[in-house]
Design an enzyme around this catalytic site. Structure first.
Site, short mmCIF file in Angstrom:
data_model
loop_
_atom_site.label_atom_id
_atom_site.label_comp_id
_atom_site.label_asym_id
_atom_site.label_seq_id
_atom_site.Cartn_x
_atom_site.Cartn_y
_atom_site.Cartn_z
N LYS A 107 7.26 0.50 -0.94
CA LYS A 107 5.39 0.08 -1.16
C LYS A 107 4.88 0.14 0.35
O LYS A 107 3.75 1.55 0.80
CB LYS A 107 4.96 -1.27 -1.98
CG LYS A 107 5.40 -0.82 -3.33
CD LYS A 107 4.90 -2.00 -4.31
CE LYS A 107 5.23 -4.18 -2.88
NZ LYS A 107 6.73 -4.04 -3.13
N ARG A 146 0.16 -9.43 -7.82
CA ARG A 146 1.25 -10.22 -8.55
C ARG A 146 1.81 -10.54 -10.43
O ARG A 146 2.86 -10.73 -10.20
CB ARG A 146 2.15 -10.61 -7.35
CG ARG A 146 3.28 -9.11 -6.69
CD ARG A 146 3.78 -10.60 -5.37
NE ARG A 146 4.99 -10.24 -4.91
CZ ARG A 146 5.24 -9.92 -3.67
NH1 ARG A 146 4.02 -9.49 -3.10
NH2 ARG A 146 6.06 -9.16 -3.26
N ARG A 206 16.64 -3.41 5.95
CA ARG A 206 15.19 -3.13 6.31
C ARG A 206 14.72 -3.48 7.54
O ARG A 206 15.15 -5.11 7.99
CB ARG A 206 14.07 -3.09 5.74
CG ARG A 206 12.96 -3.52 5.17
CD ARG A 206 12.10 -3.68 3.78
NE ARG A 206 11.90 -4.62 2.96
CZ ARG A 206 11.24 -5.15 2.34
NH1 ARG A 206 10.87 -4.09 1.39
NH2 ARG A 206 11.27 -6.43 1.62
N ARG A 227 13.22 -9.60 7.76
CA ARG A 227 12.35 -11.02 8.04
C ARG A 227 13.70 -12.05 6.93
O ARG A 227 14.29 -11.06 6.92
CB ARG A 227 11.95 -10.50 6.70
CG ARG A 227 10.22 -9.33 6.85
CD ARG A 227 9.77 -8.49 5.87
NE ARG A 227 10.08 -9.49 4.84
CZ ARG A 227 8.96 -8.73 4.01
NH1 ARG A 227 8.53 -7.94 3.69
NH2 ARG A 227 8.96 -9.40 2.65
N ARG A 256 13.52 -13.05 -5.78
CA ARG A 256 12.15 -12.22 -5.40
C ARG A 256 12.52 -11.41 -6.29
O ARG A 256 11.05 -10.93 -7.12
CB ARG A 256 12.39 -11.53 -4.16
CG ARG A 256 11.68 -12.58 -3.16
CD ARG A 256 11.29 -12.60 -1.76
NE ARG A 256 10.46 -10.98 -1.51
CZ ARG A 256 10.85 -10.52 -0.70
NH1 ARG A 256 12.30 -10.40 0.68
NH2 ARG A 256 10.55 -9.14 -0.04
P1 AMP Z 1 5.78 -9.30 0.00
O1 AMP Z 1 6.16 -8.59 2.07
O2 AMP Z 1 4.48 -8.39 -0.42
O3 AMP Z 1 7.12 -8.54 0.41
O4 AMP Z 1 5.48 -10.86 -0.01
C1 AMP Z 1 6.50 -11.64 0.49
C2 AMP Z 1 6.44 -13.16 -0.35
O5 AMP Z 1 5.01 -12.98 0.58
C3 AMP Z 1 6.55 -12.90 -1.01
O6 AMP Z 1 7.69 -13.31 -1.68
C4 AMP Z 1 5.62 -14.17 -1.63
O7 AMP Z 1 5.80 -15.39 -1.20
C5 AMP Z 1 4.74 -13.92 -0.74
N1 AMP Z 1 3.36 -13.15 -1.02
C6 AMP Z 1 2.99 -11.52 -1.02
N2 AMP Z 1 1.60 -10.83 -1.89
C7 AMP Z 1 1.20 -11.98 -3.09
C8 AMP Z 1 0.84 -12.76 -4.40
N3 AMP Z 1 0.00 -11.47 -4.19
N4 AMP Z 1 0.62 -13.58 -4.91
C9 AMP Z 1 2.11 -14.16 -4.42
N5 AMP Z 1 2.68 -14.53 -3.35
C10 AMP Z 1 2.97 -13.50 -2.67
#
Ligand code: AMP
Length: 223
Positions: A11, A86, A125, A158, A169
């Site tokens: 994404k 989400r 990544r 990360r 996740r």
């Molecule tokens: P991502 O980079 O999108 O994988 O997000 C990393 C982390 O940020 C996720 O595992 C959640 O802990 C938090 N996070 C990001 N976007 C959201 C969202 N829309 N709702 C809740 N937690 C989020």
């Protein structure tokens, strides 16, 4: 436009390319939270424990954050959402905010790949903490090892990309986020599916074709 799909499906990479080509803003909730953490803001401090455990940050926090971002996007400028919504609560809140702003979702692009592909991809990544570009040591490496192609910032792996957190996740994705596909299928938004386990440029051209196909054609523009 919403990019929906599991962690590691691409994404971030596809969102950067799409936003560039269409002159759109990106709202990337993971990046917003990571910046808040880096700055040590109250939001960052609250988000930290959820992120480190691979859990979702509470809906109320996320909805307020996204509303604030959306309100600052100039009228008429398109937006690519990556990582939001989400949950069904977030999807409903987004509809409400968009209605208030007189805007709507045009497309939901679902990027798909099997869990084992995602786990391997996430292991390789490397992300740029400055511009959000994402590289992969296996499939899409940076020109200079360890440095972002755009701004030469050192790339990072990360902490929540470690295998145990990734498994959590993915579980959360399948439990809470994947059902949003049915939510959008049942609304009047166009939903399209693009395989995420293909080369970056192939996924990008598939996404662009889908958008072209779904965008109403204005014959006056042919002249
Ligand atoms: P991502 O980079 O999108 O994988 O997000 C990393 C982390 O940020 C996720 O595992 C959640 O802990 C938090 N996070 C990001 N976007 C959201 C969202 N829309 N709702 C809740 N937690 C989020």
């Amino acid at each position: 436009m919403i990019l929906l799909g599991p962690p590691g499906v691409g994404k971030g990479t596809q969102g950067v390319l799409l936003a560039d080509v269409h002159g759109m803003s990106r709202i990337v909730t993971g990046d917003l939270l990571r910046s808040a953490r880096a700055e040590g803001t109250p939001l960052g401090l609250e988000a930290q424990r959820y992120m480190d455990a691979g859990e979702l940050v509470p809906d109320g926090v996320m909805n307020a954050l996204v509303k604030e971002c959306l309100e600052s996007v100039p009228d008429g400028r398109g937006v690519v959402f990556d990582g939001f919504p989400r949950t069904d609560v977030q999807a409903t809140a987004l509809q409400g905010t968009l209605e208030e702003l007189g805007r709507a979702i045009d497309h939901v692009i679902v990027l798909e790949a099997e869990n084992d592909v995602l786990v391997r991809r996430i292991a390789g990544r490397r992300s740029c903490p400055e511009c959000g570009c994402v590289f992969n040591v296996y499939s899409n490496s940076a020109e200079q090892e360890g440095l972002c192609d755009r701004d030469q910032s050192p790339l990072v792996h990360r902490a929540d990309d470690e295998p145990e957190t990734v498994r959590r996740r993915l579980e959360i994705y399948h439990e809470l986020t994947e059902p949003l596909i049915a939510f959008y299928e049942q609304s009047d938004v166009s939903v399209s599916y693009v395989p995420g386990d293909q080369a970056v440029e192939d996924a990008q051209s598939a996404i662009r074709s889908v958008i072209l196909l779904m965008t109403p054609h204005d014959p006056s523009e042919d002249a």
